[in-house]
Design a protein around this motif. Sequence first.
Motif, PDB file in Angstrom:
ATOM      1  N   SER A   8       0.835  -1.205   0.000  1.00 24.51           N
ATOM      2  CA  SER A   8       0.000   0.000   0.000  1.00 24.51           C
ATOM      3  C   SER A   8       0.867   1.250   0.000  1.00 24.51           C
ATOM      4  CB  SER A   8      -0.914  -0.015   1.224  1.00 24.51           C
ATOM      5  OG  SER A   8      -1.527   1.229   1.392  1.00 24.51           O
ATOM      6  N   GLU A   9       1.947   1.213   0.807  1.00 23.74           N
ATOM      7  CA  GLU A   9       2.850   2.357   0.886  1.00 23.74           C
ATOM      8  C   GLU A   9       3.555   2.575  -0.442  1.00 23.74           C
ATOM      9  OE1 GLU A   9       6.844   3.404   3.314  1.00 23.74           O
ATOM     10  OE2 GLU A   9       5.289   2.400   4.466  1.00 23.74           O
ATOM     11  N   LYS A  10       3.927   1.463  -1.102  1.00 22.87           N
ATOM     12  CA  LYS A  10       4.604   1.536  -2.394  1.00 22.87           C
ATOM     13  C   LYS A  10       3.718   2.204  -3.449  1.00 22.87           C
ATOM     14  CE  LYS A  10       6.957  -1.314  -5.839  1.00 22.87           C
ATOM     15  NZ  LYS A  10       7.114  -2.653  -6.389  1.00 22.87           N
ATOM     16  N   ILE A  11       2.421   1.823  -3.421  1.00 23.38           N
ATOM     17  CA  ILE A  11       1.475   2.408  -4.381  1.00 23.38           C
ATOM     18  C   ILE A  11       1.351   3.912  -4.145  1.00 23.38           C
ATOM     19  CG2 ILE A  11      -0.960   2.450  -5.072  1.00 23.38           C
ATOM     20  CD1 ILE A  11      -0.958  -0.632  -4.491  1.00 23.38           C
ATOM     21  N   LYS A 178      -2.233   8.662 -19.546  1.00 26.46           N
ATOM     22  CA  LYS A 178      -1.458   7.756 -18.697  1.00 26.46           C
ATOM     23  C   LYS A 178      -1.262   8.330 -17.293  1.00 26.46           C
ATOM     24  CE  LYS A 178       2.921   5.254 -18.547  1.00 26.46           C
ATOM     25  NZ  LYS A 178       4.082   4.817 -19.312  1.00 26.46           N
ATOM     26  N   TRP A 179      -0.947   9.629 -17.220  1.00 29.45           N
ATOM     27  CA  TRP A 179      -0.634  10.248 -15.926  1.00 29.45           C
ATOM     28  C   TRP A 179      -1.872  10.705 -15.153  1.00 29.45           C
ATOM     29  CZ3 TRP A 179       4.085  11.223 -13.359  1.00 29.45           C
ATOM     30  CH2 TRP A 179       5.213  10.721 -14.011  1.00 29.45           C
ATOM     31  N   PHE A 180      -2.986  10.953 -15.870  1.00 24.51           N
ATOM     32  CA  PHE A 180      -4.149  11.556 -15.203  1.00 24.51           C
ATOM     33  C   PHE A 180      -5.401  10.683 -15.192  1.00 24.51           C
ATOM     34  CE2 PHE A 180      -1.442  15.189 -15.799  1.00 24.51           C
ATOM     35  CZ  PHE A 180      -1.723  16.011 -14.724  1.00 24.51           C
ATOM     36  N   LYS A 181      -5.278   9.451 -15.656  1.00 28.52           N
ATOM     37  CA  LYS A 181      -6.456   8.573 -15.691  1.00 28.52           C
ATOM     38  C   LYS A 181      -7.019   8.419 -14.280  1.00 28.52           C
ATOM     39  CE  LYS A 181      -7.955   4.574 -18.304  1.00 28.52           C
ATOM     40  NZ  LYS A 181      -7.527   3.404 -19.085  1.00 28.52           N
ATOM     41  N   GLY A 182      -8.319   8.671 -14.138  1.00 24.18           N
ATOM     42  CA  GLY A 182      -8.958   8.568 -12.830  1.00 24.18           C
ATOM     43  C   GLY A 182      -8.728   9.784 -11.951  1.00 24.18           C
ATOM     44  N   PHE A 241      10.818  11.535 -20.701  1.00 19.68           N
ATOM     45  CA  PHE A 241      11.208  10.144 -20.954  1.00 19.68           C
ATOM     46  C   PHE A 241      11.641   9.471 -19.644  1.00 19.68           C
ATOM     47  CE2 PHE A 241      14.327   6.861 -21.826  1.00 19.68           C
ATOM     48  CZ  PHE A 241      13.839   6.207 -22.943  1.00 19.68           C
ATOM     49  N   PHE A 242      12.522  10.162 -18.890  1.00 18.11           N
ATOM     50  CA  PHE A 242      13.041   9.570 -17.651  1.00 18.11           C
ATOM     51  C   PHE A 242      11.979   9.529 -16.547  1.00 18.11           C
ATOM     52  CE2 PHE A 242      17.013  10.765 -19.800  1.00 18.11           C
ATOM     53  CZ  PHE A 242      17.657   9.527 -19.760  1.00 18.11           C
ATOM     54  N   MET A 243      11.109  10.576 -16.496  1.00 21.46           N
ATOM     55  CA  MET A 243      10.014  10.560 -15.515  1.00 21.46           C
ATOM     56  C   MET A 243       9.067   9.391 -15.780  1.00 21.46           C
ATOM     57  SD  MET A 243       8.722  14.432 -14.809  1.00 21.46           S
ATOM     58  CE  MET A 243       7.477  13.880 -13.646  1.00 21.46           C
ATOM     59  N   ASP A 244       8.733   9.211 -17.058  1.00 21.52           N
ATOM     60  CA  ASP A 244       7.782   8.177 -17.453  1.00 21.52           C
ATOM     61  C   ASP A 244       8.359   6.782 -17.208  1.00 21.52           C
ATOM     62  OD1 ASP A 244       5.078   8.152 -18.967  1.00 21.52           O
ATOM     63  OD2 ASP A 244       6.229   6.588 -19.965  1.00 21.52           O
ATOM     64  N   LYS A 245       9.672   6.656 -17.473  1.00 22.53           N
ATOM     65  CA  LYS A 245      10.347   5.371 -17.271  1.00 22.53           C
ATOM     66  C   LYS A 245      10.346   5.004 -15.782  1.00 22.53           C
ATOM     67  CE  LYS A 245      14.328   2.845 -18.971  1.00 22.53           C
ATOM     68  NZ  LYS A 245      15.626   2.909 -19.638  1.00 22.53           N
ATOM     69  N   LYS A 246      10.594   6.012 -14.931  1.00 16.44           N
ATOM     70  CA  LYS A 246      10.598   5.786 -13.487  1.00 16.44           C
ATOM     71  C   LYS A 246       9.204   5.381 -13.005  1.00 16.44           C
ATOM     72  CE  LYS A 246      12.154   7.647  -9.104  1.00 16.44           C
ATOM     73  NZ  LYS A 246      12.669   8.783  -8.350  1.00 16.44           N
ATOM     74  N   LEU A 247       8.167   6.011 -13.580  1.00 18.40           N
ATOM     75  CA  LEU A 247       6.791   5.669 -13.203  1.00 18.40           C
ATOM     76  C   LEU A 247       6.502   4.207 -13.505  1.00 18.40           C
ATOM     77  CD1 LEU A 247       3.899   6.521 -12.290  1.00 18.40           C
ATOM     78  CD2 LEU A 247       3.439   7.052 -14.691  1.00 18.40           C
ATOM     79  N   ASP A 248       6.902   3.756 -14.697  1.00 18.20           N
ATOM     80  CA  ASP A 248       6.666   2.355 -15.075  1.00 18.20           C
ATOM     81  C   ASP A 248       7.435   1.395 -14.164  1.00 18.20           C
ATOM     82  OD1 ASP A 248       4.951   3.045 -17.021  1.00 18.20           O
ATOM     83  OD2 ASP A 248       6.199   2.508 -18.728  1.00 18.20           O
ATOM     84  N   ALA A 249       8.641   1.811 -13.764  1.00 10.29           N
ATOM     85  CA  ALA A 249       9.441   0.969 -12.861  1.00 10.29           C
ATOM     86  C   ALA A 249       8.769   0.856 -11.493  1.00 10.29           C
ATOM     87  CB  ALA A 249      10.839   1.565 -12.715  1.00 10.29           C
ATOM     88  N   THR A 251       5.425   1.237 -10.865  1.00 13.61           N
ATOM     89  CA  THR A 251       4.112   0.574 -10.916  1.00 13.61           C
ATOM     90  C   THR A 251       4.191  -0.847 -11.457  1.00 13.61           C
ATOM     91  OG1 THR A 251       3.670   1.456 -13.128  1.00 13.61           O
ATOM     92  CG2 THR A 251       2.905   2.767 -11.249  1.00 13.61           C
ATOM     93  N   GLY A 252       5.277  -1.125 -12.189  1.00 11.20           N
ATOM     94  CA  GLY A 252       5.398  -2.441 -12.814  1.00 11.20           C
ATOM     95  C   GLY A 252       4.474  -2.607 -13.998  1.00 11.20           C
ATOM     96  N   GLU A 253       3.913  -1.477 -14.473  1.00 12.48           N
ATOM     97  CA  GLU A 253       2.986  -1.526 -15.622  1.00 12.48           C
ATOM     98  C   GLU A 253       3.767  -1.501 -16.930  1.00 12.48           C
ATOM     99  OE1 GLU A 253       0.547   1.907 -15.310  1.00 12.48           O
ATOM    100  OE2 GLU A 253      -0.411   1.302 -13.451  1.00 12.48           O
ATOM    101  N   ALA A 254       3.194  -2.110 -17.935  1.00  6.94           N
ATOM    102  CA  ALA A 254       3.712  -1.921 -19.299  1.00  6.94           C
ATOM    103  C   ALA A 254       3.094  -0.635 -19.808  1.00  6.94           C
ATOM    104  CB  ALA A 254       3.302  -3.096 -20.172  1.00  6.94           C
TER     105      ALA A 254
END
Length: 546
Positions: A8-11, A178-182, A241-249, A251-254
């Motif tokens: 939960s904290e990670k999310i 991608k960044w603002f969904k929901g 690019f680097f912000m988005d890459k970090k986000l995927d890392a 969340t573990g999302e593709a």
Amino acid sequence: MNSKETMSEKIQQTLRDSAAMRWTALLLLALAMFCSYIFMDILSPIQDLMKETRGWDATAFGTMQGAETFLNVFVFFLIFAGIILDKMGVRFTALLSGAVMLVGAIIKWYAVTEAFKGSALDTWFTENLNYIPGFDELGVSPFYEGMPSSAKVAAVGFMIFGCGVEMAGITVSRGIVKWFKGREMALAMGSEMALARLGVATCMIFSPFFARLGGEVSVSRSVAFGVVLLMIALIMFIVYFFMDKKLDAQTGEAEEKDDPFKISDLGQILTSSGFWLVALLCVLYYSAIFPFQKYAVNMLQCNLTLTPPAEDSFWASSSVTIVQYVIMLVVAAAGFASNFQKKKASQMLLLCVSVLALVVYCYMGYMRQSAESIFAVFPLLAVLITPILGSYVDHKGKAASMLVLGSLLLIACHLTFAFVLPAVKGNGVLDVIIAYLTILVLGASFSLVPASLWPSVPKLVDAKIIGSAYALIFWIQNIGLWLFPLLIGKVLDQTNPGVEDPTQRDYTAPLVMLASLGVAALILGLILKVVDKKKGIGLEEPNIKE
């Protein structure tokens, strides 16, 4: 601490969950689009100087401007851009679009430099590309015999830039989702659009400023200004690019991907009468606005009596440009922010600040006697009302009615430019007041389209083929954006035989042509309302069911 709590904290700690990081990502994408919008119209406010320094008549100028969408339309690059985005994802496509825009911009800049004159490239382009088999027969060639070589090379650069800018447009939209969904997605989309539109005003103010800087005319300085901004845009995409890459890392999302564009989808889309009505409305509406932007400053130079201020006065100084631009930013920021105030008093205060700053801005434009700074008010009312209109369609509906209203305003504005403005030319301050009001209303009518047209598409086609439907609409729209700058240029030259001074042209015929696009859009809008009522599509219903 158990594993559930750790998870939960990670999310909670992902970049997307931080409002500051979310809006930083949006700012990076929006500033990149802001820079691209500036370059898109970088030569529009200095069309008279292009004639004076490079010998471009209206046909050459229009052909070069129309070249921006040539590869998107005739080589189907728009479709390829969608496939690249789908296969490679947002990050790669953002970097690619930034690089492609920059390469095209550098080519266009070189074409208008002194170094190009007399070069081997100058000679080659003068002697070649005067006839292109197939394209000439169809009447769609991006070049013609007698076209200045600098205009040909600039057109090549602009074609490449056009591929990049369209790719950037669809990529930025995907990135925002991608960044603002929901979360605050509608607000994020509106904010991005508002900032991008300010690029038009920025271009109108600073392109002539750099072209005339230091008392010596140099059109290449204006284009160089645009090139520097596109370098900044590329840096913005690299940081994203680097912000988005970090986000995927985290969340573990593709990366999110839409369904790819499929030829088999076309049958289902093309048999929808609602889709065709919206697609044609889109091409008519945008063709009456974007190509007009490229000629608007020259049209005002022809239809207003402007007397340059004394060279030693404040109004002729370079500092007045900076002051006026700062005031313009106050108009936009206060007006936009007023939409999101919960307290009525705060909202009214910001609105008053915005209106007051707008009056000051208009007064300065009048004192400067500058067609460029007069037309720069074009996006300001749009920035103020786009969030209001979007919220209205979300909660109250009436999208089809808004399209009809937008068409009526479009017709009224172009006919005012065509007949009323020349009739009051030289009438003290009256002609400038009419010009300001008409430009503001035209900008406002333009806001009705994104607020009502784009959200209507999901109601017309199946959710599984929405990506294909948008790709097809963009392609149809690009046909108009290629054709009409070229047509306006040709009509101007045909209706102004022997007129050498670009500030003495008669703009009646091109403006009537643009008004007729508004009439066609009005008819289609009324038909759309009938179809909507008959088939129960739901265009007049709100997007959010309360």
